[in-house]
Design a protein around this motif. Structure first.
Motif, PDB file in Angstrom:
ATOM      1  N   GLY A 121       0.677  -1.167   0.069  1.00 15.94           N
ATOM      2  CA  GLY A 121      -0.165   0.123  -0.032  1.00 15.94           C
ATOM      3  C   GLY A 121       0.762   1.162   0.052  1.00 15.94           C
ATOM      4  O   GLY A 121       2.064   1.298  -0.151  1.00 15.94           O
ATOM      5  N   GLN A 122       0.204   2.382   0.026  1.00 17.43           N
ATOM      6  CA  GLN A 122       0.739   3.725  -0.063  1.00 17.43           C
ATOM      7  C   GLN A 122       0.191   4.447   0.865  1.00 17.43           C
ATOM      8  O   GLN A 122      -1.066   4.545   1.405  1.00 17.43           O
ATOM      9  CB  GLN A 122       0.704   4.465  -1.400  1.00 17.43           C
ATOM     10  N   VAL A 123       0.994   5.241   1.706  1.00 19.53           N
ATOM     11  CA  VAL A 123       0.667   6.199   2.639  1.00 19.53           C
ATOM     12  C   VAL A 123      -0.158   7.317   1.989  1.00 19.53           C
ATOM     13  O   VAL A 123       0.448   7.997   1.315  1.00 19.53           O
ATOM     14  CB  VAL A 123       1.525   6.693   3.727  1.00 19.53           C
ATOM     15  N   ARG A 124      -1.308   7.643   2.519  1.00 22.20           N
ATOM     16  CA  ARG A 124      -2.101   8.878   1.988  1.00 22.20           C
ATOM     17  C   ARG A 124      -2.103  10.029   3.052  1.00 22.20           C
ATOM     18  O   ARG A 124      -2.003  10.988   2.513  1.00 22.20           O
ATOM     19  CB  ARG A 124      -3.441   8.325   1.709  1.00 22.20           C
ATOM     20  N   GLN A 125      -2.080   9.668   4.219  1.00 25.76           N
ATOM     21  CA  GLN A 125      -2.193  10.590   5.139  1.00 25.76           C
ATOM     22  C   GLN A 125      -1.702  10.193   6.579  1.00 25.76           C
ATOM     23  O   GLN A 125      -1.480   9.205   6.897  1.00 25.76           O
ATOM     24  CB  GLN A 125      -3.714  10.967   5.567  1.00 25.76           C
TER      25      GLN A 125
ATOM     26  N   VAL B 196      -3.448   4.150   4.994  1.00 26.30           N
ATOM     27  CA  VAL B 196      -2.840   3.673   3.978  1.00 26.30           C
ATOM     28  C   VAL B 196      -3.705   3.172   2.882  1.00 26.30           C
ATOM     29  O   VAL B 196      -4.635   2.208   3.518  1.00 26.30           O
ATOM     30  CB  VAL B 196      -1.894   2.388   4.828  1.00 26.30           C
ATOM     31  N   GLN B 197      -3.549   3.400   1.825  1.00 30.47           N
ATOM     32  CA  GLN B 197      -4.401   2.894   0.681  1.00 30.47           C
ATOM     33  C   GLN B 197      -3.808   1.486   0.232  1.00 30.47           C
ATOM     34  O   GLN B 197      -2.564   1.697  -0.447  1.00 30.47           O
ATOM     35  CB  GLN B 197      -4.577   3.698  -0.516  1.00 30.47           C
ATOM     36  N   LEU B 198      -4.612   0.329   0.254  1.00 29.87           N
ATOM     37  CA  LEU B 198      -4.085  -1.007  -0.247  1.00 29.87           C
ATOM     38  C   LEU B 198      -3.902  -0.912  -1.858  1.00 29.87           C
ATOM     39  O   LEU B 198      -5.026  -0.309  -2.118  1.00 29.87           O
ATOM     40  CB  LEU B 198      -4.497  -1.865   0.405  1.00 29.87           C
TER      41      LEU B 198
ATOM     42  N   ILE C 182       4.810   0.888   1.076  1.00 31.22           N
ATOM     43  CA  ILE C 182       4.952   0.219   2.329  1.00 31.22           C
ATOM     44  C   ILE C 182       4.486  -0.911   2.275  1.00 31.22           C
ATOM     45  O   ILE C 182       3.517  -1.176   1.383  1.00 31.22           O
ATOM     46  CB  ILE C 182       4.819   0.921   3.700  1.00 31.22           C
ATOM     47  N   GLY C 183       4.947  -1.848   3.064  1.00 29.12           N
ATOM     48  CA  GLY C 183       4.126  -3.290   3.236  1.00 29.12           C
ATOM     49  C   GLY C 183       3.727  -3.175   4.612  1.00 29.12           C
ATOM     50  O   GLY C 183       4.129  -2.646   5.478  1.00 29.12           O
ATOM     51  N   LEU C 184       2.278  -3.946   4.740  1.00 27.79           N
ATOM     52  CA  LEU C 184       1.775  -3.890   6.108  1.00 27.79           C
ATOM     53  C   LEU C 184       1.647  -5.294   6.560  1.00 27.79           C
ATOM     54  O   LEU C 184       1.159  -6.147   5.695  1.00 27.79           O
ATOM     55  CB  LEU C 184       0.215  -3.273   6.308  1.00 27.79           C
TER      56      LEU C 184
END
Lengths: 349, 281, 285
Positions: free
Chosen positions: A291-295, A307-309, A335-337
């Motif tokens: 995913g990518q961190v949005r906020q 985090v938007q997956l 990132i990876g969660l």
């Protein structure tokens, strides 16, 4: 006194408010009935009190069928959502009402009534306000009068309908602790209704989660929080994400990649992984859920990431301890969660 | 600082509207009040006192008080019973029942009198039966009471129903759960909560009961000194061109109306929150 | 989403003992309500309907064909409708001025609104007559101008406006008191002018209440007797209202005729009130 509810049914003009409720309440327990509005929790409480008729099943007070008891014989201490204090009577007379309403033979002498009311008012910390009218009290004080009034009849069970619903946030928290204290001191069997999961988890010995007229789960606060039996309970009890994927051979897969090792066995097939926000670990992009961190938001000792997956473009919340703020990835980072704890439910088709 | 022109009328228009309303209310309401006072004293104090001290007028006062004393308690008890049944329980046909209770408001007082003549008059359903037993309803006190009860039927009920519906069952349920029996919870919880609205309803019911004209006129038979209430006495004197006497009797009823208004205004100001806000009238 | 499989409810065992409502008195109070309603209102009205059906075709034909009956009904309903209209307009104005403006004597004016409701109708009747008859305080100034109030339909309308005014004022007033100024302020910030705000923001929510007030004033006006008969002069075909015709027929022991007129009045009122409430639902949408 033990209270048992057996396959309780209740209809309201066509729709079923309660279907087949079974519940055992042990003497001295503090029980929360938790659920969203329309889940039937207040109806269940009012049925326990004998304030609404039931359409099937039965309620046992000890060994006696409650239906054979009049309201006076049932002796429930009911605290109404909006307190239902008698507006024209002062605090003292409100609390004394139940004692004064007894048949003459059973009625205590005036001096004894006064002594008992005074003791109750001291217990609820309203000693100096005996002469006030309900209109002259704050919300929290009214709540305590209502409780004292209910306790004055030495109830077999205390029933409280949304006891803190009408109060502001700070008073709520104070009264919550205080109610627990009263319960521990008096040992009254107590059942309260709430829609606030935090309240239920903090206060109750056991929590009864209701949904659409059925019991979803009964358990200690820890059990319903950590081991929800359904996706509804998981969702209602706290924050968290539910991620769609596949269960296969002891693994939970998202887009064919294993992201979580199953701890209980469920059959292979579509499934939902439910994870609380603080049960994610940040990993390298090639591990876990991508995913990518949005906020990034900071709130008193906690950092929350949105985090938007990649899978389904779903946004999940991830809580980090503020002490780890140095480790928090920047907005925009990929990132990876890695879920470290979670529950997997079979998904409906 | 004056308000923005979009939020308030200009001062001249405001003054004009106020003036219009004052003039309209003056012509329509204040002048009739003034005319009663002036005309009743047109022939001096002594004539005024003599008109009221007349035997027939005194008999009319007694009858009017008697009719109200019977009618008002009956409709007050009915109003409490109806409000209790309609606001404390769920049952089918509630809306119809509510509408039926209001029905007398939509019926001409003359028709209200007529229906009792059709039931109890000489040619009525029960006329022969009553005649055999030498009982008189029409042209007698029972007829006047019946017609008045009909006319004032909804007054107390419709003050209590909206109020008790708004109050809900909580306080009575609380009392019951504390062990109070039916009478205890009624007297100690319900009555204190509805007393001002009950008084308000009784006040309006009484004003109408004492002032009713059309319905009573049909059933009373205008027997002087016997079946004439005060409003009928006003009519008789007026028809005989005894204007000053007619207005003297009318002034008594006017005092009743003013007293009612003062009490009503006091109740609204002092206990407004204990009355139902349901379009007063 | 989750595995909430719908499970059929097991058969429901009925409770062993019937539930008793904690609030006693349902049977007693409902019984008393129905008995009293039946005895005082329904039985007498049933007598009216039965009597009317005894009239038969010929009886009805005679009543319907009677010019005097037609004229009286026409006068009663016409003047009640006209008076209710006037009372609604004046009542709305009075309510507006009482709620929105501050001026000396406002509270007195407010209290005066209820006078027509509290004043016995016979008193109102003779007072209005004393004012508007040919020799009256106001009437003697109007007569030379060719305006006849007493002994004419105008007098009837005047009396009915008087009677109807409290109903129209008191239905609109509470609504005006509770409507927040916020809506008007919102409209003003959006650039609306005062007339536009009044027409498009203030008036629409008042319409149902205005109609309620209208129908109350109308219902009261149609049947009104006491305040009208003194000023009307009761000239057949000119100023004779339907309720008076009922009284006259009763005095002539023509019970059938009285019943016929009464039923006609009730039927027409009922249809008109139904139409108004239909209109109200339509406006309320």
């Amino acid at each position: 006194m033990d209270i048992r509810v057996e396959s309780l049914h209740k209809q309201f003009s066509g729709f079923a408010a309660l279907h087949g409720i079974d519940l055992s309440i042990r003497s001295g327990e503090l029980i929360a009935l938790l659920g969203p509005s329309g889940s039937g929790k207040t109806t269940l409480l009012r049925a326990l009190a004998g304030l609404v008729p039931i359409d099937g099943g039965r309620i046992l007070f000890g060994e006696r069928d409650a239906a054979t008891l009049t309201l006076r014989e049932r002796r429930v201490g009911f605290v109404f959502q909006h307190y239902a204090l008698f507006k024209h009577l002062d605090v003292f007379e409100n609390v004394a009402f139940g004692l004064r309403s007894r048949p003459r033979r059973e009625r205590p002498a005036a001096a004894e009534i006064a002594a008992r009311v005074d003791a109750l008012l001291r217990r609820v910390q309203l000693g100096g306000l005996a002469g006030r009218l309900p209109d002259q009290l704050s919300g929290g004080q009214r709540q305590r009068v209502a409780l004292a009034r209910a306790m004055a009849i030495d109830p077999t069970v205390l029933l409280l309908d949304e006891p803190f619903g009408a109060l502001d946030a700070k008073v709520r928290v104070e009264l919550r602790r205080w109610l627990r204290q009263i319960h521990d001191d008096t040992g009254y069997t107590t059942v309260f209704v709430t829609h606030d999961q935090e309240e239920a988890l903090e206060l109750a010995d056991r929590v009864v989660v209701l949904n659409q007229g059925r019991i979803e789960q009964v358990g200690t606060p820890d059990e319903v929080y950590r081991q929800p039996v359904s996706s509804f309970v998981f969702d209602f009890i706290g924050r968290g994400a539910q991620i769609a994927g596949q269960a296969r051979a002891g693994q939970f897969l998202v887009d064919g990649r294993p992201v979580y090792a199953l701890r209980s066995t469920i059959g292979d097939g579509p499934a939902l992984l439910s994870v609380r926000p603080h049960h994610f670990e940040i990993a390298a992009p090639e591990h876990g859920l991508r995913g990518q961190v949005r906020q990034q938001r900071q709130l008193a000792g906690r950092i929350t990431l949105d985090v938007q997956l990649e899978a389904g473009a779903q946004v999940v919340e991830v809580d980090l301890d503020a002490l780890q703020s140095g480790l928090a990835p920047a907005v925009g980072a990929r990132i990876g969660l890695q879920p470290v704890a979670g529950t997997v439910f079979r998904a409906a088709d | 600082m004056s308000a923005d022109p979009a939020l308030a009328e200009p001062a001249w228009l405001r003054r004009l509207l106020i003036a219009l309303v004052v003039v309209a209310m003056g012509l329509l309401v204040a002048l009739p009040l003034a005319v009663v006072i002036v005309e009743s004293l047109a022939q001096g104090w002594q004539a005024y006192v003599a008109a009221i001290a007349e035997a027939e007028t005194l008999a009319a006062i007694r009858l009017t008080l008697l009719v109200a004393a019977i009618t008002v308690p009956l409709n007050a008890v009915f109003g409490i019973a109806a409000a209790w049944a309609l606001t404390r329980y769920e049952f089918r046909g509630k809306r119809l029942l509510l509408a039926l209770i209001d029905l007398p408001f939509a019926i001409s007082p003359v028709v209200a009198g007529l229906v009792f003549v059709l039931l109890f008059g000489a040619q009525g359903w029960f006329g022969p039966w009553l005649a055999e037993r030498d009982l008189q309803v029409i042209f007698a006190l029972p007829g006047i009471v019946l017609a008045t009860v009909f006319i004032t039927f909804p007054f107390v009920a419709r003050e209590l129903i909206p109020l008790m519906a708004a109050q809900g069952r909580d306080e009575e349920e609380a009392a019951a759960s504390l062990g109070a029996g039916g009478w205890t919870l009624f007297w100690r919880v319900t009555v204190p909560n509805i007393r001002w609205a009950l008084l308000y309803g009784v006040l309006l019911c009484n004003a109408r009961a004492m002032g009713e004209f059309g319905a009573v006129s049909v059933v009373s038979g205008h027997i002087r000194g016997l079946t004439n209430t005060l409003p009928l006495q006003v009519e008789i004197l007026h028809n005989e061109f005894s204007f000053a006497a007619a207005f003297a009797v009318a002034s008594l009823l006017t005092v009743l109306a003013l007293l009612t208004l003062v009490l009503k205004a006091w109740l609204e100001a002092r206990h407004g929150d204990a009355l139902a806000r349901s379009g007063r009238h | 989403m989750s595995t909430a499989v719908a499970i059929a409810d097991p058969p429901v065992p009925a409770p062993a003992v019937r539930w008793r409502d904690p609030l006693p008195g349902f049977g007693l109070t409902l019984g008393w309500t129905l008995t009293w309603l039946g005895l005082i209102v329904l039985l007498p009205l049933a007598a009216l309907v039965v009597r009317a059906s005894d009239l038969g075709g010929d009886g009805w034909a005679a009543i319907l064909a009677s010019q005097r009956v037609q004229r009286a009904l026409w006068l009663s309903f016409g003047s009640a409708l006209l008076a209710a209209t006037v009372a609604t307009v004046v009542g709305a104005l009075v309510a507006w001025v009482l709620v929105r403006y501050r001026f000396p004597g406002r509270r007195l004016l407010d209290a005066m609104v209820d006078l027509p409701f509290a004043l016995p109708t016979a008193v109102a009747g003779i007072a209005l007559t004393a004012l508007y008859s040919g020799q009256g305080w106001i009437g003697r100034h109007l007569e030379p101008l060719g305006i006849q109030v007493a002994q004419a339909p105008l007098g009837i309308v005047l009396a009915l406006v008087f009677i109807g005014l409290p109903f129209t004022v008191r239905t609109v007033q509470p609504l005006l008191e509770t409507t927040t100024r916020e809506l008007e302020e919102a409209a003003a910030t959006l650039g609306a002018s005062r007339p536009t705000i009044l027409r498009r923001v203030v008036l629409p929510p008042l319409l149902p209440a205005l109609l309620t007030g209208f129908s109350l004033a109308f219902a009261r006006g149609v049947g009104e007797y006491g305040s009208v008969i003194f000023i009307a002069g009761n000239i057949p075909f000119v100023s004779e209202i339907a309720p008076l015709l009922i009284v006259i027929k009763l005095e002539e022991f023509d019970y059938a005729g009285a019943t016929g007129v009464a039923v006609l009045m009730l039927a027409i009122s009922f249809v008109l009130l139904l139409a108004i409430s239909g209109l109200q639902k339509w406006v309320g949408k």
